[in-house]
Scaffold this active site. Structure first.
Site, PDB file in Angstrom:
ATOM      1  N   LYS A 163      26.047 -13.475   3.734  1.00  0.00           N
ATOM      2  CA  LYS A 163      24.737 -13.910   4.204  1.00  0.00           C
ATOM      3  C   LYS A 163      24.729 -15.438   4.218  1.00  0.00           C
ATOM      4  O   LYS A 163      25.264 -16.063   3.293  1.00  0.00           O
ATOM      5  CB  LYS A 163      23.650 -13.396   3.262  1.00  0.00           C
ATOM      6  CG  LYS A 163      23.512 -11.881   3.259  1.00  0.00           C
ATOM      7  CD  LYS A 163      22.882 -11.387   4.546  1.00  0.00           C
ATOM      8  CE  LYS A 163      22.590  -9.901   4.488  1.00  0.00           C
ATOM      9  NZ  LYS A 163      21.952  -9.418   5.725  1.00  0.00           N
ATOM     10  N   ASP A 188      25.880 -13.411   8.446  1.00  0.00           N
ATOM     11  CA  ASP A 188      24.580 -12.870   8.871  1.00  0.00           C
ATOM     12  C   ASP A 188      23.487 -13.834   8.427  1.00  0.00           C
ATOM     13  O   ASP A 188      23.318 -14.083   7.232  1.00  0.00           O
ATOM     14  CB  ASP A 188      24.361 -11.493   8.228  1.00  0.00           C
ATOM     15  CG  ASP A 188      23.098 -10.799   8.731  1.00  0.00           C
ATOM     16  OD1 ASP A 188      22.362 -11.397   9.541  1.00  0.00           O
ATOM     17  OD2 ASP A 188      22.851  -9.636   8.309  1.00  0.00           O
ATOM     18  N   GLU A 213      25.733 -13.003  13.018  1.00  0.00           N
ATOM     19  CA  GLU A 213      24.706 -11.986  13.205  1.00  0.00           C
ATOM     20  C   GLU A 213      23.308 -12.613  13.128  1.00  0.00           C
ATOM     21  O   GLU A 213      23.001 -13.348  12.184  1.00  0.00           O
ATOM     22  CB  GLU A 213      24.887 -10.939  12.093  1.00  0.00           C
ATOM     23  CG  GLU A 213      23.987  -9.727  12.180  1.00  0.00           C
ATOM     24  CD  GLU A 213      24.269  -8.742  11.034  1.00  0.00           C
ATOM     25  OE1 GLU A 213      25.298  -8.884  10.357  1.00  0.00           O
ATOM     26  OE2 GLU A 213      23.449  -7.842  10.818  1.00  0.00           O
ATOM     27  N   ASP A 238      20.997  -8.057  15.516  1.00  0.00           N
ATOM     28  CA  ASP A 238      20.553  -6.998  14.598  1.00  0.00           C
ATOM     29  C   ASP A 238      19.042  -6.852  14.796  1.00  0.00           C
ATOM     30  O   ASP A 238      18.589  -6.032  15.621  1.00  0.00           O
ATOM     31  CB  ASP A 238      20.923  -7.394  13.155  1.00  0.00           C
ATOM     32  CG  ASP A 238      20.369  -6.475  12.080  1.00  0.00           C
ATOM     33  OD1 ASP A 238      19.654  -5.516  12.410  1.00  0.00           O
ATOM     34  OD2 ASP A 238      20.631  -6.704  10.865  1.00  0.00           O
TER      35      ASP A 238
HETATM   36  O1  OSB Z   1      20.552  -7.777   7.916  1.00  0.00           O
HETATM   37  O2  OSB Z   1      22.070  -6.354   7.729  1.00  0.00           O
HETATM   38  C1  OSB Z   1      21.040  -6.853   7.295  1.00  0.00           C
HETATM   39  C2  OSB Z   1      20.143  -5.327   3.909  1.00  0.00           C
HETATM   40  C3  OSB Z   1      18.770  -5.242   4.009  1.00  0.00           C
HETATM   41  C4  OSB Z   1      18.168  -5.714   5.148  1.00  0.00           C
HETATM   42  C5  OSB Z   1      18.926  -6.263   6.185  1.00  0.00           C
HETATM   43  C6  OSB Z   1      20.303  -6.337   6.086  1.00  0.00           C
HETATM   44  C7  OSB Z   1      20.913  -5.886   4.915  1.00  0.00           C
HETATM   45  C8  OSB Z   1      22.351  -5.973   4.677  1.00  0.00           C
HETATM   46  C9  OSB Z   1      22.923  -5.021   3.668  1.00  0.00           C
HETATM   47  O3  OSB Z   1      23.075  -6.806   5.173  1.00  0.00           O
HETATM   48  C10 OSB Z   1      23.913  -4.087   4.218  1.00  0.00           C
HETATM   49  C11 OSB Z   1      24.240  -3.001   3.224  1.00  0.00           C
HETATM   50  O4  OSB Z   1      23.558  -1.945   3.209  1.00  0.00           O
HETATM   51  O5  OSB Z   1      25.170  -3.191   2.464  1.00  0.00           O
HETATM   52 MG    MG Z   2      21.746  -8.127   9.644  1.00  0.00          MG
END
Ligand code: OSB
Ligand code: MG
Length: 367
Positions: A163, A188, A213, A238
């Site tokens: 992230k 992301d 992302e 996303d």
């Molecule tokens: O943006 O992909 C995302 C978790 C909660 C909300 C949004 C996101 C995510 C994750 C976690 O990136 C992915 C996972 O389940 O491991």
């Molecule tokens: Mg995402």
């Protein structure tokens, strides 16, 4: 298939490790499980809405409201020849895809169980194992991030996603590349940047990431198209992809080169299949996102990710990264090669531990 009953369980489970994104920090997860009953069978689904409206405008309370007040009356007592007919039957209700998906996916499970096939087969899946990657939240320090990545690579995960947010981006990526070399790596941003940050995002280009992302806003398509012209890292959407139609527009506008599919975000399995097929027809690879699901939602995701155009590793990892114990037994685990087996039993093909659901339940409703 006649749906006779819908049950909702508002659940809360503590996370094994806190999860921080550009929009906030979570120590536990609140979510809604859906149980449907009909034709002497049951089916289970999980709505991915969170307690807060930070990733999406839906929350656990809006899901409760929309399912109990509007979706259930359209579904209960109704006969469906096939679960593909469920999402269109809810067309009058605008938006609320996470509420619709929780119910629709439970009905897919019911259908697959009633027809004695694994859900993957009913969905059109073609593989018996899926490639697994991990999503690593923002950490307290870069050293802690390196420790986590080292551990996940040792466990066999095929790709690392970190992230990012302004101030936790270039240094983090540079340090990962210095420490681990050319591992499959993506980032992301969860909508944390604007077009004014294009120059910063362009500085990610030399690091040869698989993708970036959702760098820009959750409801944006056109600015992503502008950004993609200014950076070489492929943009993956996303949050922006709420419907198949928006995906079509985004592809047309060249706003992304890759799409993340989360069935909860687009309204369930049928919409996901259509999105998957649209992307395949346009040469857009897709991968399966994650929303920190319990074993029930996770099992659904594994079945969906067995479709052929899921050609990049998904955010679908082992249960033990999230919940201990999970709501299913045995839990989901990865093999040494970083793959997860698609369950072979009927429906989602995992054993649901009712006592654990009861323990996690804050509120229950039978409709
Ligand atoms: O943006 O992909 C995302 C978790 C909660 C909300 C949004 C996101 C995510 C994750 C976690 O990136 C992915 C996972 O389940 O491991
Ligand atoms: Mg995402």
């Amino acid at each position: 298939m006649k749906i006779e009953k819908i049950e909702l369980f508002l659940c809360r489970l503590p996370l094994v490790h806190f999860f921080e994104t550009s929009f906030g920090l979570s120590y536990d997860r609140t979510f809604i499980l859906v149980r449907v009953q009909g034709d002497g069978e049951e089916g289970w689904g999980e709505s991915v809405a969170e307690a807060n409206p930070y990733y999406s405008s839906e929350t656990t309370e809006t899901v409760w409201h929309i399912v109990s007040g509007f979706i259930a009356p359209l579904i209960i007592g109704r006969r469906f020849a096939h679960p593909r007919d469920v999402y269109p039957a809810l067309k009058r209700i605008r938006g609320h895809n996470m509420a619709k998906a929780g119910v629709e996916m439970a009905i897919w499970d019911l259908y697959a169980r009633a027809t004695h096939q694994p859900l993957s087969k009913a969905l059109g899946g073609t593989r018996d194992r899926i490639a697994s990657g991990v999503s690593i939240g923002i950490q307290d320090s870069l050293d802690q991030l390196m420790d986590k990545i080292e551990k996940e690579l040792a466990a066999g995960y095929q790709r690392i996603k970190i992230k990012i947010k302004p101030g936790w981006d270039l240094d983090a990526v540079e340090r990962v590349r210095k420490t681990f070399g050319q591992i499959p790596l993506q980032v992301d941003a969860n909508a944390a940047y604007t077009l004014e940050d294009a120059a910063t995002l362009a500085r990610l280009d030399p690091f040869k990431l698989l993708l970036v992302e959702q760098p820009l806003d959750y409801d944006d398509v056109m600015d992503h198209a502008v950004l993609q012209k200014q950076i070489t890292t492929p943009v993956c959407l996303d949050e922006s992809i709420h419907t198949v139609r928006i995906a079509r527009d985004a592809i047309e506008a060249k706003a992304c080169q890759i799409i993340n599919i989360k069935p909860g975000r687009v309204g369930g399995h049928q919409a996901s299949i259509e999105l998957h097929d649209l992307c395949a027809a346009h040469g857009i690879p897709v991968w399966h996102g994650g929303m920190l699901e319990s074993g029930i939602g996770r099992a659904h995701n594994i079945h969906l990710a067995s479709l052929p155009n899921f050609s990049l590793p998904g955010d679908i990892a082992a249960s033990k990264r999230y919940y201990q114990p999970d709501l299913i037994d045995p839990e989901i685990d990865i093999a040494r090669d970083g793959t997860i087996e698609v369950p072979k039993g009927p429906g989602i093909g995992v054993n649901i531990v009712r006592e654990r659901i009861e323990k996690a339940t804050l509120r229950h409703l039978s409709l």
